[in-house]
Design a protein around this motif. Structure first.
Motif, mmCIF file in Angstrom:
data_model
loop_
_atom_site.group_PDB
_atom_site.id
_atom_site.type_symbol
_atom_site.label_atom_id
_atom_site.label_comp_id
_atom_site.label_asym_id
_atom_site.label_seq_id
_atom_site.Cartn_x
_atom_site.Cartn_y
_atom_site.Cartn_z
ATOM 1 N N UNK A 1 0.799 -1.226 0.000
ATOM 2 C CA UNK A 1 0.000 0.000 0.000
ATOM 3 C C UNK A 1 0.830 1.274 0.000
ATOM 4 N N UNK A 2 2.064 1.208 0.505
ATOM 5 C CA UNK A 2 2.911 2.402 0.561
ATOM 6 C C UNK A 2 4.334 2.052 0.160
ATOM 7 N N UNK A 3 5.048 3.045 -0.351
ATOM 8 C CA UNK A 3 6.479 2.909 -0.622
ATOM 9 C C UNK A 3 7.174 4.115 -0.010
ATOM 10 N N UNK A 4 8.272 3.871 0.693
ATOM 11 C CA UNK A 4 8.948 4.919 1.456
ATOM 12 C C UNK A 4 10.455 4.837 1.249
ATOM 13 N N UNK A 5 11.095 5.988 1.227
ATOM 14 C CA UNK A 5 12.548 6.070 1.254
ATOM 15 C C UNK A 5 12.967 6.124 2.721
ATOM 16 N N UNK A 6 13.612 5.066 3.206
ATOM 17 C CA UNK A 6 14.005 5.004 4.615
ATOM 18 C C UNK A 6 15.348 5.675 4.877
ATOM 19 N N UNK B 1 0.336 3.672 -2.698
ATOM 20 C CA UNK B 1 0.349 2.918 -3.948
ATOM 21 C C UNK B 1 -1.080 2.515 -4.278
ATOM 22 N N UNK B 2 -1.465 2.687 -5.521
ATOM 23 C CA UNK B 2 -2.808 2.289 -5.935
ATOM 24 C C UNK B 2 -3.025 0.799 -5.693
ATOM 25 N N UNK B 3 -4.225 0.469 -5.300
ATOM 26 C CA UNK B 3 -4.564 -0.914 -4.978
ATOM 27 C C UNK B 3 -4.242 -1.844 -6.148
ATOM 28 N N UNK B 4 -3.628 -2.966 -5.820
ATOM 29 C CA UNK B 4 -3.308 -4.029 -6.783
ATOM 30 C C UNK B 4 -2.227 -3.636 -7.786
ATOM 31 N N UNK C 1 3.181 -11.422 5.696
ATOM 32 C CA UNK C 1 4.027 -10.426 5.037
ATOM 33 C C UNK C 1 4.118 -9.155 5.877
ATOM 34 N N UNK C 2 5.339 -8.615 5.982
ATOM 35 C CA UNK C 2 5.570 -7.372 6.713
ATOM 36 C C UNK C 2 6.025 -6.251 5.773
ATOM 37 N N UNK C 3 7.075 -6.489 5.000
ATOM 38 C CA UNK C 3 7.593 -5.473 4.083
ATOM 39 C C UNK C 3 8.601 -6.106 3.136
ATOM 40 N N UNK C 4 8.910 -5.394 2.050
ATOM 41 C CA UNK C 4 10.057 -5.801 1.246
ATOM 42 C C UNK C 4 10.898 -4.583 0.901
ATOM 43 N N UNK D 1 2.278 -2.740 3.729
ATOM 44 C CA UNK D 1 0.827 -2.727 3.568
ATOM 45 C C UNK D 1 0.165 -3.481 4.700
ATOM 46 N N UNK D 2 -1.160 -3.399 4.765
ATOM 47 C CA UNK D 2 -1.915 -4.039 5.842
ATOM 48 C C UNK D 2 -2.846 -5.127 5.327
ATOM 49 N N UNK D 3 -2.589 -5.572 4.123
ATOM 50 C CA UNK D 3 -3.443 -6.605 3.552
ATOM 51 C C UNK D 3 -3.248 -7.952 4.218
ATOM 52 N N UNK D 4 -4.189 -8.839 3.996
ATOM 53 C CA UNK D 4 -4.125 -10.183 4.554
ATOM 54 C C UNK D 4 -3.135 -11.031 3.763
#
Length: 368
Positions: free
Chosen positions: A160-165, A279-282, A190-193, A173-176
């Motif tokens: 759902x989101x992309x960030x520069x850390x 990020x747009x869904x899907x 899933x947590x992040x990539x 994202x918070x999806x299942x």
């Protein structure tokens, strides 16, 4: 002794396993006077001796840039020397920390991987760190792994989101989601990539397979929802079932990777540290980022490759590689570790990988 030539890289390897010494010479073509002919310019030398790596590379800075920094080489004919973890970076002004807060880390010489054990003293006591070198012929085949294939279930809201850390990009994202099978008995979510890369095509991946270091490595981080209440608790557990991280090694290929392009093309919107967009869904489908063969992999017990370097990871390193074009790797290298408006340095994230760690008696298993 074996000599291997691959495009612009020549490797000389003596011995094997922990007694192995490898020297990798990387060259590139450069135009001579008036572009009448081309010659080969030695751009870097990577020496591997057991678990020690030394890199000498030609600086890309111009003579004028050296003058500005008052570090003009004594001879303009001699290349500058840089250590494996990149140039001595000045800490960005927006990230200046007081001496009372020593927890700042990055990938520079001053605050980089070779200093992490001083910044975080608990790392000194850790023996099962990651990444590592993996030699296929020294791995133990585990027939049980093939009998328990991975099952991946992701919904369209996982990314759902992309960030520069400031150290990489990160997609969350918070999806299942649900990941089961493989060497674990619990269910993971899933947590992040994120991804690791180097300043050139000779380096960047964290794991080194059969003596070959590819220029990138993508990590899909998942956490054990069967035993732990939060991802933070799973990571800090220092139990090897807390997290499961899937490593996908990435090589250079002639054309763009269309699936990876769905997030790499978004990076221009998060060029600077702390920038984040939705990020747009899907838009990004995690199942399409995974290799086509998810049942052929190496696995071992290790750690996070960034501080706090908790030893709570079951590592899955896929045998099958992904590929990015040179253009896409250059897009990664345009990300900056400084915040917008900080002009104290060019700030590009050009080397964000940890050197390999000693195996210390661990067994690496393979499913194939």
């Amino acid at each position: 002794m074996a000599t291997v030539i691959d495009n612009d890289t020549q490797s000389i390897v003596v011995g094997n396993g922990n007694d192995r010494i490898a020297i990798h010479l990387k060259q590139s073509a450069t135009d001579t006077v008036q572009n009448q002919s081309q010659s080969l310019l030695l751009t870097s030398i990577l020496i591997e001796i057991g678990d020690i790596e030394i890199q000498i590379r030609r600086s890309t800075k111009s003579k004028n840039e050296y003058r500005k920094e008052n570090i003009l080489p004594t001879s303009t004919q001699s290349p500058a020397i840089a250590f494996h973890n990149g140039d001595l970076q000045k800490k960005p002004a927006t990230e200046e920390k007081s001496n009372a807060n020593p927890a700042y880390w990055d990938y520079s010489v001053v605050h980089g991987p070779h200093m992490w054990s001083k910044i975080f003293p608990h790392i000194q006591c850790k023996k099962f760190q990651s990444p590592i070198r993996i030699y296929t012929d020294q791995c133990e085949f585990d027939s049980q792994l093939a009998r328990h294939p991975f099952t991946f279930k992701f919904d369209e809201n996982c990314c759902q989101t992309i960030e520069n850390t400031g150290r990489s990009f990160q997609v969350t994202g918070k999806g299942s989601s649900s990941i089961t099978g493989g060497p674990v008995v619990d269910e993971y979510q899933f947590l992040q990539f994120h991804m690791h890369w180097g300043a050139n095509d000779l380096e960047g991946a964290e794991h080194v397979i059969d003596g070959v270091r590819l220029p990138g490595e993508l990590h899909i981080v998942t956490w054990n929802t069967s035993k732990y209440k939060t991802p933070q608790a799973a990571a800090a557990s220092d139990q090897f079932d807390g997290l499961m991280v899937f490593g996908i090694l990435v090589k250079v290929v002639p054309s763009d990777n269309q699936e990876f392009a769905k997030f790499i093309d978004l990076l221009s919107n998060v060029t600077y540290r702390s920038e984040k967009i939705n990020i747009n869904q899907a838009t990004i489908a995690l199942k399409n980022i995974l290799p086509s063969d998810t049942q052929a992999y190496y696995t071992y017990k290790g750690s996070l490759t960034t501080p706090m370097c908790y030893e709570s990871v079951c590592w899955i390193v896929f045998r099958e590689n992904a590929g990015l074009s040179k253009r896409q790797f250059d897009q990664l290298r345009q990300l900056k570790y400084v915040c917008k408006g900080d002009h104290s340095t060019n700030g590009n994230i050009s080397q964000n990988f940890r050197p390999v760690m000693p195996l210390n008696g661990r067994t690496v298993y393979r499913s194939f």
